[in-house]
Scaffold this motif. Structure first.
Motif, short mmCIF file in Angstrom:
data_model
loop_
_atom_site.label_atom_id
_atom_site.label_comp_id
_atom_site.label_asym_id
_atom_site.label_seq_id
_atom_site.Cartn_x
_atom_site.Cartn_y
_atom_site.Cartn_z
N VAL A 84 0.83 -1.21 0.00
CA VAL A 84 0.00 0.00 0.00
C VAL A 84 0.86 1.26 0.00
O VAL A 84 1.92 1.31 0.63
N GLY A 85 0.39 2.26 -0.75
CA GLY A 85 0.98 3.59 -0.71
C GLY A 85 -0.05 4.54 -0.12
O GLY A 85 -1.22 4.50 -0.51
N VAL A 86 0.39 5.39 0.80
CA VAL A 86 -0.56 6.22 1.55
C VAL A 86 -0.20 7.69 1.42
O VAL A 86 0.95 8.08 1.63
N LEU A 87 -1.21 8.50 1.07
CA LEU A 87 -1.11 9.94 1.20
C LEU A 87 -2.10 10.31 2.30
O LEU A 87 -3.30 10.34 2.08
N ALA A 88 -1.56 10.53 3.50
CA ALA A 88 -2.41 10.75 4.67
C ALA A 88 -2.61 12.24 4.90
O ALA A 88 -1.67 13.04 4.76
N CYS A 153 5.92 10.12 -3.00
CA CYS A 153 6.41 9.20 -1.96
C CYS A 153 5.51 7.97 -1.82
O CYS A 153 5.98 6.86 -1.55
N ALA A 154 4.21 8.16 -2.02
CA ALA A 154 3.27 7.04 -1.94
C ALA A 154 3.43 6.09 -3.12
O ALA A 154 3.10 4.90 -3.01
N ARG A 160 0.37 -1.91 -4.80
CA ARG A 160 -0.82 -2.41 -5.48
C ARG A 160 -2.04 -1.57 -5.15
O ARG A 160 -2.98 -1.48 -5.94
N LEU A 161 -2.02 -0.95 -3.96
CA LEU A 161 -3.15 -0.16 -3.48
C LEU A 161 -2.66 1.23 -3.10
O LEU A 161 -1.67 1.37 -2.39
N LEU A 162 -3.37 2.25 -3.58
CA LEU A 162 -3.09 3.63 -3.20
C LEU A 162 -4.25 4.15 -2.36
O LEU A 162 -5.41 4.06 -2.79
N VAL A 163 -3.96 4.67 -1.18
CA VAL A 163 -4.99 5.25 -0.32
C VAL A 163 -4.67 6.73 -0.15
O VAL A 163 -3.66 7.09 0.46
#
Length: 256
Positions: A84-88, A153-154, A160-163
Motif C-alpha cells: 500500500v501507498g498512503v497519502l495521509a 512518496c506514496a 498495489r493499493l493507493l490510499v
C-alpha cells in the motif's frame, strides 16, 4: 482446477474507534474490489480519515479487522504495508529534506536499491511537474506542491493499493487533471485507488465505486450509479446525510 479467486484490494470488517466519549468510527465494513477507483465521501467529522488510518496501519482500531489483498494489517503489518501507498491528510513530512531527498529516503525505507530509487525519483518528479523543485526544501513548497511530493512518496515503491486522503485539496486545476490521469493509468495497470474527497463532482467523474460515510457509519456503498440512483452524487449525498437548511441569510446582508 478452479482459478484462484482474487481477494479484495481492501476489506474492512467492523472497524471501530473511540476518542474519549466520542465514537469516531462505529463498525464500518467495506469491500474495495481489486482494480477499482473507490471514492470515500462524507461530511467533516464523518470518520473518513480515522477509517483510512486504521485501514493502513497508522491507527490501531479498538475492534474489527482490515485486510489488504487478504493480509491482516495488524497481524502482519510489514507484509501488508509493502502493498500500500498512503497519502495521509495532516501527517507531517520530513520537510527539511529536498523533494528529491524525500522521495529517495522513502524509497530506501521501502527496501528499494539506490539505482532503482534514483530512476523512479526522476520519473516521478517529471511526471508530477516537480523536476525544477527537486532540489528545493519541501518546507518551502506551496500546499499544492506538498501534496504532489507526498503522492510521489506514496508511489515510489509501486504499491498495489493507493490510499489517498484529500489528494486534490489545494492543488491547481492543471495539476489535478494530471494527477487524475496518473491515477487512472495506475488503475488500468491493475492497481486500486481509494480517494477520500469532499468533491462529489470529482468522485462521480473519476471513481467507479463510492461509499457515503456519516457519523462513523456507512450510509450507502456500491458502484457510483447504484449509490446515486437517478440523481447526481451530490444530491444523493445531501439526501443521505441531511442537514441542508436552504437558508437565504439574514436581512442585513441584503442591499436591494
Amino acid at each position: 482446477m478452479e482459478p484462484a479467486t482474487i481477494p479484495p484490494a481492501l476489506e474492512l470488517r467492523g472497524l471501530a474507534k473511540r476518542f474519549g466519549d466520542k465514537i469516531a468510527v462505529n463498525g464500518i465494513s467495506l469491500t474495495i474490489p481489486t482494480g477499482s477507483c473507490y471514492g470515500l465521501v462524507g461530511p467533516n467529522g464523518a470518520g473518513k480519515t480515522t477509517t483510512l488510518s486504521m485501514a493502513t496501519g497508522l491507527l490501531r482500531p479498538e475492534f474489527g479487522q482490515a485486510l489488504i489483498s487478504g493480509i491482516d494489517v495488524w497481524e502482519h503489518p510489514t507484509e501488508a504495508k509493502q502493498l500500500v501507498g498512503v497519502l495521509a491528510d495532516g501527517v507531517k513530512l520530513f520537510d527539511r529534506l529536498t523533494g528529491e531527498q524525500l522521495i529517495t529516503y522513502t524509497g530506501l525505507l521501502a527496501g528499494l536499491d539506490a539505482e532503482t530509487v534514483a530512476r523512479r525519483c526522476a520519473d516521478l518528479l517529471t511526471m508530477l511537474d516537480l523536476r525544477d523543485a527537486g532540489t528545493t526544501l519541501v518546507v518551502d513548497y506551496s500546499a499544492g506542491m506538498t501534496k504532489k511530493i507526498a503522492l510521489a512518496c506514496a508511489l515510489v515503491h509501486a504499491p498495489r493499493l493507493l490510499v489517498l486522503d484529500e489528494p486534490f485539496e489545494s492543488v491547481d486545476p492543471v495539476s489535478a487533471a494530471n494527477i487524475r490521469d496518473i491515477l487512472q493509468g495506475f488503475v488500468r495497470g491493475g492497481g486500486t485507488v481509494i480517494v477520500s474527497s469532499h468533491s462529489m463532482d470529482l468522485v462521480q467523474r473519476m471513481c467507479d465505486h463510492v461509499a457515503v460515510i456519516a457519523s462513523g457509519r456507512v450510509l450507502a456503498a456500491g458502484t457510483v450509479d447504484e449509490v446515486r440512483g437517478g440523481s447526481t452524487l451530490e444530491d444523493r449525498f445531501v439526501e443521505l446525510v441531511g442537514g441542508r437548511q436552504h437558508l437565504e441569510g439574514p436581512t442585513w446582508l441584503n442591499h436591494s
